[in-house]
Design an enzyme around this catalytic site. Sequence first.
Site, PDB file in Angstrom:
ATOM      1  N   HIS A 133      -5.603 -19.023  81.328  1.00 29.58           N
ATOM      2  CA  HIS A 133      -6.118 -17.654  81.168  1.00 29.58           C
ATOM      3  C   HIS A 133      -4.975 -16.664  81.379  1.00 29.58           C
ATOM      4  O   HIS A 133      -4.888 -15.961  82.392  1.00 29.58           O
ATOM      5  CB  HIS A 133      -7.249 -17.406  82.170  1.00 29.58           C
ATOM      6  CG  HIS A 133      -8.071 -16.190  81.851  1.00 29.58           C
ATOM      7  ND1 HIS A 133      -8.828 -16.078  80.707  1.00 29.58           N
ATOM      8  CD2 HIS A 133      -8.245 -15.029  82.517  1.00 29.58           C
ATOM      9  CE1 HIS A 133      -9.441 -14.917  80.696  1.00 29.58           C
ATOM     10  NE2 HIS A 133      -9.093 -14.250  81.789  1.00 29.58           N
ATOM     11  N   ASP A 183      -7.863 -22.642  78.989  1.00 33.79           N
ATOM     12  CA  ASP A 183      -8.449 -21.487  79.687  1.00 33.79           C
ATOM     13  C   ASP A 183      -9.703 -21.936  80.442  1.00 33.79           C
ATOM     14  O   ASP A 183     -10.686 -22.346  79.823  1.00 33.79           O
ATOM     15  CB  ASP A 183      -8.794 -20.393  78.672  1.00 33.79           C
ATOM     16  CG  ASP A 183      -9.098 -19.060  79.330  1.00 33.79           C
ATOM     17  OD1 ASP A 183      -9.563 -19.049  80.487  1.00 33.79           O
ATOM     18  OD2 ASP A 183      -8.884 -18.017  78.681  1.00 33.79           O
ATOM     19  N   SER A 196      -8.901 -10.565  78.202  1.00 32.49           N
ATOM     20  CA  SER A 196     -10.045 -10.991  79.000  1.00 32.49           C
ATOM     21  C   SER A 196     -11.173  -9.949  78.893  1.00 32.49           C
ATOM     22  O   SER A 196     -11.652  -9.677  77.801  1.00 32.49           O
ATOM     23  CB  SER A 196      -9.598 -11.231  80.445  1.00 32.49           C
ATOM     24  OG  SER A 196     -10.575 -11.929  81.174  1.00 32.49           O
TER      25      SER A 196
END
Length: 245
Positions: free
Chosen positions: A214, A182, A126
């Site tokens: 995610h 995601d 991320s």
Amino acid sequence: MASIVYRPPLVFPATAAHTATVIFLHGLGDTGHGWEFAVENWRRRQRLDEVKFVLPHAPRIPITVNRGMRMPGWYDIVEMGGDSDSLRKHEDQEGILRTQKHVHELIQQEIDAGIPADRIVLGGFSQGGAVSIFAGLTAKVKLAGIVALSAYLLLSQQFASLVPKPEFNKQTPVFMGHGDADDVVHTQLGQLSQNMLKGLGYNVTIKVYDDLGHSATPEELDDVEAFLNKALPPKGKKADEKLEL
């Protein structure tokens, strides 16, 4: 903003002679401890015994989408809609460049300790993955590889003007992993980033995982392990042998 404080990273020493290092950055709101499980996974087949893993901790900074409350973050996020525009809207260039400098210092610490740059992989998830792409491709040393999970290219509008000349990581392999479900960093943004970088001549591949949000899955972690094995093949040193550089 108050002075930024970086805690010492979480370190997993090599279990054999130390010949390579992986620096892996966590995502927003997490710490290096959140990725201990991944290191254990990557080491379970004992193919990365010569690799030291460094898991840095992001400083606690005000995050705009969190109503300005402080949490671990590599840079501020103004809007989080997951789409291509929201994450790139009003990017925190100051925070991104501050983190870039910190990551480059972590890389230099490994070099100073005797690990060649081409035996260092930079990666993350991320925010950490976005930083790994940006800091890795703008490094002034040639890295062994870059891993970016559920991530995207930071400062894409200015990126071409921010890379060093000459570029040291034009051919450095970059692995991007992304879930097709995601809703934090949309798959499209990862794919757009990969397409842009490939268009600029970078060696970037992306793998999209079905029904993955995610987060990371065992399959993705196994793919990262395979990437690390290829980028950092063992030197065959015994623990009591002196590493010759």
